[in-house]
Design a protein around this motif. Sequence first.
Motif, PDB file in Angstrom:
ATOM      1  N   CYS A   1      56.503 -14.341  -3.160  1.00 39.82           N
ATOM      2  CA  CYS A   1      56.524 -15.802  -3.050  1.00 39.82           C
ATOM      3  C   CYS A   1      56.094 -16.228  -1.645  1.00 39.82           C
ATOM      4  CB  CYS A   1      57.908 -16.339  -3.372  1.00 39.82           C
ATOM      5  SG  CYS A   1      57.990 -18.125  -3.265  1.00 39.82           S
ATOM      6  N   ALA A   2      56.565 -15.525  -0.634  1.00 38.50           N
ATOM      7  CA  ALA A   2      56.181 -15.834   0.743  1.00 38.50           C
ATOM      8  C   ALA A   2      54.671 -15.721   0.923  1.00 38.50           C
ATOM      9  CB  ALA A   2      56.903 -14.895   1.711  1.00 38.50           C
ATOM     10  N   ALA A   3      54.103 -14.660   0.394  1.00 35.36           N
ATOM     11  CA  ALA A   3      52.646 -14.471   0.499  1.00 35.36           C
ATOM     12  C   ALA A   3      51.905 -15.603  -0.207  1.00 35.36           C
ATOM     13  CB  ALA A   3      52.250 -13.114  -0.080  1.00 35.36           C
ATOM     14  N   VAL A   4      52.388 -15.987  -1.377  1.00 35.50           N
ATOM     15  CA  VAL A   4      51.749 -17.079  -2.130  1.00 35.50           C
ATOM     16  C   VAL A   4      51.825 -18.376  -1.319  1.00 35.50           C
ATOM     17  CG1 VAL A   4      51.976 -18.540  -4.192  1.00 35.50           C
ATOM     18  CG2 VAL A   4      52.090 -16.052  -4.404  1.00 35.50           C
ATOM     19  N   MET A   5      53.003 -18.667  -0.738  1.00 34.71           N
ATOM     20  CA  MET A   5      53.150 -19.901   0.033  1.00 34.71           C
ATOM     21  C   MET A   5      52.227 -19.900   1.256  1.00 34.71           C
ATOM     22  SD  MET A   5      55.072 -21.602  -1.863  1.00 34.71           S
ATOM     23  CE  MET A   5      54.904 -23.018  -0.847  1.00 34.71           C
ATOM     24  N   ILE A   6      52.126 -18.771   1.925  1.00 37.28           N
ATOM     25  CA  ILE A   6      51.254 -18.694   3.102  1.00 37.28           C
ATOM     26  C   ILE A   6      49.795 -18.914   2.681  1.00 37.28           C
ATOM     27  CG2 ILE A   6      50.354 -17.146   4.895  1.00 37.28           C
ATOM     28  CD1 ILE A   6      53.258 -15.929   4.973  1.00 37.28           C
ATOM     29  N   ILE A   7      49.376 -18.301   1.584  1.00 30.29           N
ATOM     30  CA  ILE A   7      48.005 -18.477   1.090  1.00 30.29           C
ATOM     31  C   ILE A   7      47.755 -19.927   0.692  1.00 30.29           C
ATOM     32  CG2 ILE A   7      46.429 -17.888  -0.804  1.00 30.29           C
ATOM     33  CD1 ILE A   7      47.695 -15.018  -0.661  1.00 30.29           C
ATOM     34  N   LEU A   8      48.721 -20.542  -0.022  1.00 28.82           N
ATOM     35  CA  LEU A   8      48.563 -21.949  -0.423  1.00 28.82           C
ATOM     36  C   LEU A   8      48.494 -22.855   0.809  1.00 28.82           C
ATOM     37  CD1 LEU A   8      50.978 -22.146  -3.482  1.00 28.82           C
ATOM     38  CD2 LEU A   8      48.461 -22.079  -3.514  1.00 28.82           C
ATOM     39  N   GLY A   9      49.289 -22.556   1.823  1.00 35.71           N
ATOM     40  CA  GLY A   9      49.243 -23.337   3.056  1.00 35.71           C
ATOM     41  C   GLY A   9      47.895 -23.222   3.749  1.00 35.71           C
ATOM     42  N   ILE A  10      47.333 -22.029   3.736  1.00 31.51           N
ATOM     43  CA  ILE A  10      46.010 -21.821   4.339  1.00 31.51           C
ATOM     44  C   ILE A  10      44.948 -22.584   3.548  1.00 31.51           C
ATOM     45  CG2 ILE A  10      44.221 -20.082   4.788  1.00 31.51           C
ATOM     46  CD1 ILE A  10      46.567 -18.156   5.519  1.00 31.51           C
ATOM     47  N   VAL A  11      45.075 -22.593   2.221  1.00 30.53           N
ATOM     48  CA  VAL A  11      44.137 -23.365   1.395  1.00 30.53           C
ATOM     49  C   VAL A  11      44.201 -24.842   1.772  1.00 30.53           C
ATOM     50  CG1 VAL A  11      43.667 -24.172  -0.964  1.00 30.53           C
ATOM     51  CG2 VAL A  11      44.102 -21.743  -0.546  1.00 30.53           C
ATOM     52  N   VAL A  12      45.419 -25.378   1.903  1.00 32.66           N
ATOM     53  CA  VAL A  12      45.566 -26.788   2.286  1.00 32.66           C
ATOM     54  C   VAL A  12      44.992 -27.011   3.686  1.00 32.66           C
ATOM     55  CG1 VAL A  12      47.230 -28.616   2.803  1.00 32.66           C
ATOM     56  CG2 VAL A  12      47.560 -27.184   0.777  1.00 32.66           C
ATOM     57  N   LEU A  13      45.219 -26.074   4.596  1.00 35.98           N
ATOM     58  CA  LEU A  13      44.740 -26.214   5.970  1.00 35.98           C
ATOM     59  C   LEU A  13      43.221 -26.335   6.036  1.00 35.98           C
ATOM     60  CD1 LEU A  13      45.761 -26.266   8.902  1.00 35.98           C
ATOM     61  CD2 LEU A  13      45.433 -23.800   8.965  1.00 35.98           C
ATOM     62  N   PHE A  14      42.533 -25.531   5.226  1.00 35.03           N
ATOM     63  CA  PHE A  14      41.066 -25.584   5.237  1.00 35.03           C
ATOM     64  C   PHE A  14      40.508 -26.630   4.292  1.00 35.03           C
ATOM     65  CE2 PHE A  14      41.842 -21.466   7.204  1.00 35.03           C
ATOM     66  CZ  PHE A  14      41.052 -21.610   8.330  1.00 35.03           C
ATOM     67  N   ASN A  15      41.370 -27.266   3.505  1.00 26.02           N
ATOM     68  CA  ASN A  15      41.069 -28.438   2.684  1.00 26.02           C
ATOM     69  C   ASN A  15      39.709 -28.384   1.966  1.00 26.02           C
ATOM     70  OD1 ASN A  15      41.213 -30.914   1.492  1.00 26.02           O
ATOM     71  ND2 ASN A  15      41.257 -32.082   3.387  1.00 26.02           N
ATOM     72  N   PRO A  16      39.593 -27.516   0.958  1.00 24.75           N
ATOM     73  CA  PRO A  16      38.327 -27.450   0.227  1.00 24.75           C
ATOM     74  C   PRO A  16      38.192 -28.536  -0.845  1.00 24.75           C
ATOM     75  CG  PRO A  16      39.862 -25.884  -0.696  1.00 24.75           C
ATOM     76  CD  PRO A  16      40.556 -26.536   0.479  1.00 24.75           C
ATOM     77  N   PHE A  17      39.052 -29.514  -0.825  1.00 28.94           N
ATOM     78  CA  PHE A  17      39.094 -30.526  -1.879  1.00 28.94           C
ATOM     79  C   PHE A  17      38.119 -31.658  -1.588  1.00 28.94           C
ATOM     80  CE2 PHE A  17      43.184 -28.446  -1.443  1.00 28.94           C
ATOM     81  CZ  PHE A  17      43.349 -27.922  -2.718  1.00 28.94           C
ATOM     82  N   ALA A  18      37.593 -32.252  -2.656  1.00 29.23           N
ATOM     83  CA  ALA A  18      36.580 -33.286  -2.520  1.00 29.23           C
ATOM     84  C   ALA A  18      37.172 -34.634  -2.117  1.00 29.23           C
ATOM     85  CB  ALA A  18      35.812 -33.440  -3.835  1.00 29.23           C
ATOM     86  N   THR A  19      38.409 -34.895  -2.524  1.00 30.59           N
ATOM     87  CA  THR A  19      39.010 -36.197  -2.231  1.00 30.59           C
ATOM     88  C   THR A  19      40.418 -36.029  -1.672  1.00 30.59           C
ATOM     89  OG1 THR A  19      40.002 -36.422  -4.428  1.00 30.59           O
ATOM     90  CG2 THR A  19      37.743 -37.249  -4.157  1.00 30.59           C
ATOM     91  N   VAL A  20      40.907 -37.077  -1.040  1.00 33.07           N
ATOM     92  CA  VAL A  20      42.275 -37.088  -0.528  1.00 33.07           C
ATOM     93  C   VAL A  20      43.249 -36.997  -1.705  1.00 33.07           C
ATOM     94  CG1 VAL A  20      43.993 -38.488   0.680  1.00 33.07           C
ATOM     95  CG2 VAL A  20      41.667 -38.371   1.554  1.00 33.07           C
ATOM     96  N   ALA A  21      42.914 -37.663  -2.804  1.00 31.83           N
ATOM     97  CA  ALA A  21      43.789 -37.629  -3.985  1.00 31.83           C
ATOM     98  C   ALA A  21      43.942 -36.199  -4.502  1.00 31.83           C
ATOM     99  CB  ALA A  21      43.242 -38.533  -5.081  1.00 31.83           C
ATOM    100  N   ALA A  22      42.862 -35.433  -4.498  1.00 31.90           N
ATOM    101  CA  ALA A  22      42.929 -34.052  -4.988  1.00 31.90           C
ATOM    102  C   ALA A  22      43.819 -33.201  -4.093  1.00 31.90           C
ATOM    103  CB  ALA A  22      41.522 -33.446  -5.062  1.00 31.90           C
ATOM    104  N   VAL A  23      43.708 -33.369  -2.778  1.00 29.56           N
ATOM    105  CA  VAL A  23      44.545 -32.580  -1.876  1.00 29.56           C
ATOM    106  C   VAL A  23      46.002 -33.017  -1.985  1.00 29.56           C
ATOM    107  CG1 VAL A  23      44.322 -33.916   0.275  1.00 29.56           C
ATOM    108  CG2 VAL A  23      44.635 -31.471   0.377  1.00 29.56           C
ATOM    109  N   MET A  24      46.259 -34.309  -2.167  1.00 28.10           N
ATOM    110  CA  MET A  24      47.637 -34.790  -2.329  1.00 28.10           C
ATOM    111  C   MET A  24      48.245 -34.248  -3.623  1.00 28.10           C
ATOM    112  SD  MET A  24      48.790 -36.420   0.182  1.00 28.10           S
ATOM    113  CE  MET A  24      47.991 -36.685   1.723  1.00 28.10           C
ATOM    114  N   LEU A  25      47.461 -34.202  -4.675  1.00 26.45           N
ATOM    115  CA  LEU A  25      47.929 -33.638  -5.948  1.00 26.45           C
ATOM    116  C   LEU A  25      48.263 -32.158  -5.763  1.00 26.45           C
ATOM    117  CD1 LEU A  25      48.394 -34.039  -9.006  1.00 26.45           C
ATOM    118  CD2 LEU A  25      46.006 -33.422  -9.333  1.00 26.45           C
TER     119      LEU A  25
END
Length: 184
Positions: free
Chosen positions: A131-155
């Motif tokens: 779970c820790a590894a998953v959370m760290i990876i998800l946090g890194i994904v959010v940090l680099f923000n590959p999402f097209a819109t603010v709404a997508a990243v907020m979701l």
Amino acid sequence: MEGLVKKIKGIRNEMIGLSIVLMLAGIFMILFPNTSGNIICRGVGAVLCIWGVVRLVAYFRNNEILGSFGLVQGVALAGFGLYILIRPGIIEVFLTTVFAIIIIVDGILKLQYALDFRKLDAGGWWIEAVCAAVMIILGIVVLFNPFATVAAVMLFIGVVFVFEGAWDLASILYISKIAKEFNK
């Protein structure tokens, strides 16, 4: 010893409350991805304004002198809060970075829990590590923000927060169980 047990229970209850708040924030972000960032910024701005006014009142009421930064703190907090209320869009840009850091730090904290569980020979420590590894990876994904819109990243952050809050709640209950067994 009784005071320590009371303190631990207080910390546990506080962590349970924070987990519930995290899940509710996540649900809010899932339900309102287009406006949640703006609303969160305005909420932070309002809290800072209130905090600033409280510091100013305390400064003038207590006649603080020499070494007190109540006036500076109050003005700075209220000013920054007012700025956020007036221009939340500017702060909203940094919000995803703040959320990413929170997620990564929480993942590292979960990793520490997993390692502590392992030292205690607690079964299932590896689940916490995964779970820790998953959370760290998800946090890194959010940090680099590959999402097209603010709404997508907020979701996405909302889903992560719900998962994170639920996992934190499960971890707290598991830690409580291990602590009870350890004390016997």
